[in-house]
Write a protein that holds these residues in place. Structure first.
Motif, PDB file in Angstrom:
ATOM      1  N   SER A 166      -2.627  41.729  21.452  1.00  0.00           N
ATOM      2  CA  SER A 166      -2.970  40.509  20.815  1.00  0.00           C
ATOM      3  C   SER A 166      -1.991  38.726  21.416  1.00  0.00           C
ATOM      4  O   SER A 166      -1.983  39.176  22.062  1.00  0.00           O
ATOM      5  CB  SER A 166      -1.716  40.473  19.401  1.00  0.00           C
ATOM      6  N   ARG A 167      -3.832  38.695  21.307  1.00  0.00           N
ATOM      7  CA  ARG A 167      -3.929  36.840  21.733  1.00  0.00           C
ATOM      8  C   ARG A 167      -4.616  36.734  20.353  1.00  0.00           C
ATOM      9  O   ARG A 167      -5.622  36.260  20.077  1.00  0.00           O
ATOM     10  CB  ARG A 167      -4.522  37.114  22.689  1.00  0.00           C
ATOM     11  N   PRO A 168      -4.003  36.170  19.398  1.00  0.00           N
ATOM     12  CA  PRO A 168      -5.000  35.645  17.578  1.00  0.00           C
ATOM     13  C   PRO A 168      -5.641  34.689  18.178  1.00  0.00           C
ATOM     14  O   PRO A 168      -6.696  34.286  17.604  1.00  0.00           O
ATOM     15  CB  PRO A 168      -3.070  34.608  16.956  1.00  0.00           C
ATOM     16  N   ASP A 220      -0.713  38.519  15.717  1.00  0.00           N
ATOM     17  CA  ASP A 220       0.617  38.392  16.210  1.00  0.00           C
ATOM     18  C   ASP A 220       1.622  39.405  16.577  1.00  0.00           C
ATOM     19  O   ASP A 220       1.423  40.129  15.552  1.00  0.00           O
ATOM     20  CB  ASP A 220       1.462  37.193  16.440  1.00  0.00           C
TER      21      ASP A 220
END
Length: 376
Positions: free
Chosen positions: A313-315, A323
């Motif tokens: 995850s990398r919002p 996240d």
């Protein structure tokens, strides 16, 4: 045929409605969507048509080419060998595949292959897509190449060769081709309707791929992106050919549906055991979340964060992936597989009408957002 079939818990009514709207509008041709929580399938929907003429319904057992969602299954296969103590992600690839040490790759590690940081993100020219059908020739060429950037320093998406790179390691360690390993060690034991390539007996139930609009890529000549996307270039319509279905291309030619993909990849969310079948242990699953790269991917030109085998995850870059302890990937055109370990949640979406874009699509974003809203 715009009303989805299947089952869902009442709290997921908005997800059902989103799929119904996309089928009714024509945004979707045919699709399947599954949500698994704690090992229980709480949503299993499918609908629409297999064919552009809209004459053959997409039914419960329809399958289609899932493009790079295939990579998530190959990564699972490699991690199973790690879990058995037969493969070390921190060992040089050359320990298992000696020829790979050529041209300065003697220090490239297995984790670099699985995190797209090996420097070998495509074939040198000449590179024809049909060349991928010859496993021995392709793996020999990849072993002989020099890396296109310093291995381990950045990711560069291994678009079409990931299955040959990871798969050759799997073959050297297990004695089985990656197609065979997936069939015998994953899909078979889990009764998951998935395989790399497609058996001729299954062709009548395949939903042919509908290619997306032309891509708007204009990479700088000679760049890693240009070399990757041309090494080889892919015409989506090739997925509907007999040669493609016969081939072993663990990067891009897996065939299945949302139910089968969720069945296999839910192993990550469930501590490694699915339906009493143990694939992984917790320590191996933790390896997935060991960050290997976080920045602009040299092959795709977008920000990505990679663990071992999966994107993390990398919002700010992929806002529809929350996240937390979440890993994901998907296929060209929009298919998605997402596992959320914090919620013991697996989301899988597979379709035949490809959307524009690189990761996910407007449709997959709509479904994932609706699922998380329902959970809140």
């Amino acid at each position: 045929m715009t009303e989805p079939h299947g089952t869902h818990e009442p709290r997921f009514a908005s997800v059902h409605d989103a799929l119904r709207r996309n089928l009714a509008s024509g945004a979707e041709l045919g699709a399947s969507l599954v949500v698994d929580i704690d090992g229980e399938v709480v949503l299993d929907l499918w609908g629409g048509f297999r064919d552009e003429a809209r004459t053959t319904p997409w039914d419960r057992d329809t399958i289609t080419n899932v493009w790079s969602t295939t990579k998530t299954v190959v990564s699972l296969a490699a991690l199973m060998l790690v879990d058995r103590g037969e493969l070390d992600v921190h060992a040089p690839v050359a320990r298992y595949w000696p020829e790979f040490a050529a041209n300065g790759k003697e220090h490239v590690e297995v984790r670099h292959l699985l995190s797209h940081t090996s420097g070998v993100s495509g074939l040198e020219q000449p590179a024809a897509l049909e060349g991928l059908y010859d496993w021995d020739k392709t793996t020999a060429r990849l072993a002989a190449q020099a890396p296109w950037w310093a291995p381990g320093t950045a990711s560069g998406y291994h678009a079409t060769n990931f299955g040959h790179l990871a798969g050759e390691v799997i073959r050297r360690v297990s004695g089985k081709t990656v197609k065979q390993f997936v069939a015998e060690e994953i899909a078979g034991p889990l009764d998951a309707d998935f395989r790399i390539g497609a058996a001729e007996a299954d062709w009548p139930r395949i939903a042919p791929i509908v290619p997306p609009p032309p891509a708007q890529f204009d990479p700088e000549p000679g760049s890693v992106m240009a070399r990757t996307l041309s090494g080889p270039a892919v015409d989506a319509a090739i997925a509907n050919t007999a040669a493609w279905r016969h081939a072993d291309i663990g990067a891009v030619n897996g065939h299945g549906n949302a139910r089968s993909v969720a069945r296999m990849l839910s192993a990550l969310a469930l501590g490694g055991t699915v339906g009493g079948v143990r694939l992984l242990g917790p320590d191996t699953i933790d390896l997935v979340f060991a960050e290997q790269a976080n920045g602009t991917d040299l092959g795709l030109g977008i920000p990505l964060r990679w663990g071992i085998g999966y994107a993390l995850s990398r919002p700010d870059a992929v806002p529809w992936v929350p996240d937390g302890k979440v890993c994901f990937w998907g296929g060209w055109g929009g298919s998605v597989i997402l596992t959320d370990l914090d919620r013991r949640l697996t989301i899988s979406y597979v379709m035949n009408k490809m959307a524009p874009g690189i990761i996910g699509s407007d449709r997959s974003t709509t479904y994932v957002d609706a699922i998380y809203r329902a959970l809140r």
